[in-house]
Design a protein around this motif. Sequence first.
Motif, short mmCIF file in Angstrom:
data_model
loop_
_atom_site.label_atom_id
_atom_site.label_comp_id
_atom_site.label_asym_id
_atom_site.label_seq_id
_atom_site.Cartn_x
_atom_site.Cartn_y
_atom_site.Cartn_z
N CYS A 1 0.83 -1.20 0.00
CA CYS A 1 0.00 0.00 0.00
C CYS A 1 0.87 1.25 0.00
O CYS A 1 0.57 2.23 -0.70
CB CYS A 1 -0.93 -0.02 1.21
SG CYS A 1 -2.02 1.41 1.29
N ALA B 1 0.83 4.10 -2.81
CA ALA B 1 0.50 5.46 -2.40
C ALA B 1 1.72 6.37 -2.40
O ALA B 1 1.64 7.52 -1.95
CB ALA B 1 -0.13 5.45 -1.02
N GLU C 1 -1.10 8.07 5.10
CA GLU C 1 -2.47 8.46 5.44
C GLU C 1 -3.49 7.69 4.61
O GLU C 1 -4.62 7.49 5.03
CB GLU C 1 -2.65 9.95 5.24
CG GLU C 1 -1.83 10.78 6.21
CD GLU C 1 -1.93 12.27 5.90
OE1 GLU C 1 -2.60 12.64 4.92
OE2 GLU C 1 -1.32 13.04 6.66
N LYS C 2 -3.08 7.22 3.43
CA LYS C 2 -3.98 6.45 2.58
C LYS C 2 -4.02 4.98 2.97
O LYS C 2 -4.85 4.23 2.48
CB LYS C 2 -3.54 6.58 1.11
CG LYS C 2 -3.66 7.98 0.58
CD LYS C 2 -3.23 8.06 -0.86
CE LYS C 2 -3.34 9.46 -1.40
NZ LYS C 2 -2.90 9.54 -2.79
N CYS C 3 -3.12 4.55 3.85
CA CYS C 3 -3.00 3.14 4.23
C CYS C 3 -3.35 2.92 5.70
O CYS C 3 -2.74 2.10 6.38
CB CYS C 3 -1.58 2.66 3.97
SG CYS C 3 -1.04 2.89 2.27
N THR C 4 -4.33 3.62 6.20
CA THR C 4 -4.66 3.52 7.63
C THR C 4 -5.20 2.14 8.00
O THR C 4 -4.93 1.65 9.09
CB THR C 4 -5.68 4.60 8.03
OG1 THR C 4 -6.82 4.48 7.21
CG2 THR C 4 -5.08 5.97 7.92
N ASN D 1 2.83 7.76 1.14
CA ASN D 1 1.84 8.49 1.93
C ASN D 1 1.07 7.50 2.81
O ASN D 1 0.19 6.79 2.33
CB ASN D 1 0.89 9.25 1.01
CG ASN D 1 -0.03 10.18 1.76
OD1 ASN D 1 0.07 10.31 2.98
ND2 ASN D 1 -0.93 10.81 1.04
#
Length: 80
Positions: free
Chosen positions: A32, A36, A41-44, A39
Motif C-alpha cells: 500500500c 500510495a 495516510e492512505k493506508c490507515t 503516503n
Amino acid sequence: MGRKVGSLYINPKRFGNLQKPCMKEMISFLNCLAIAQGNDEKCTRQKSLLSACMDAQTANKRKPWGSINYHLQRLSKGRK
C-alpha cells in the motif's frame, strides 16, 4: 576460540525463520505504501491491522528459558 570437538550444537538461526506471524499484514502495508508513494495516510486500514497483529504478538511472549545450546551444554556436563 570456537567450539570444542564432539560437543553438541544447534544453529538457532536455522530455525528462526519457521514462524513469521505478521508477515502477511506487513507485506500488505508495504504494498500500500508503494502504491500510495509513501503516503501512509492512505493506508490507515493496513497500518491498523499490522499494529494489531504486532500488539497481539507481544502479549504472547513466553518466559525465557535460555538458549537451546545452553541447555545442551548443561546436559553434556552431566553426562561426563
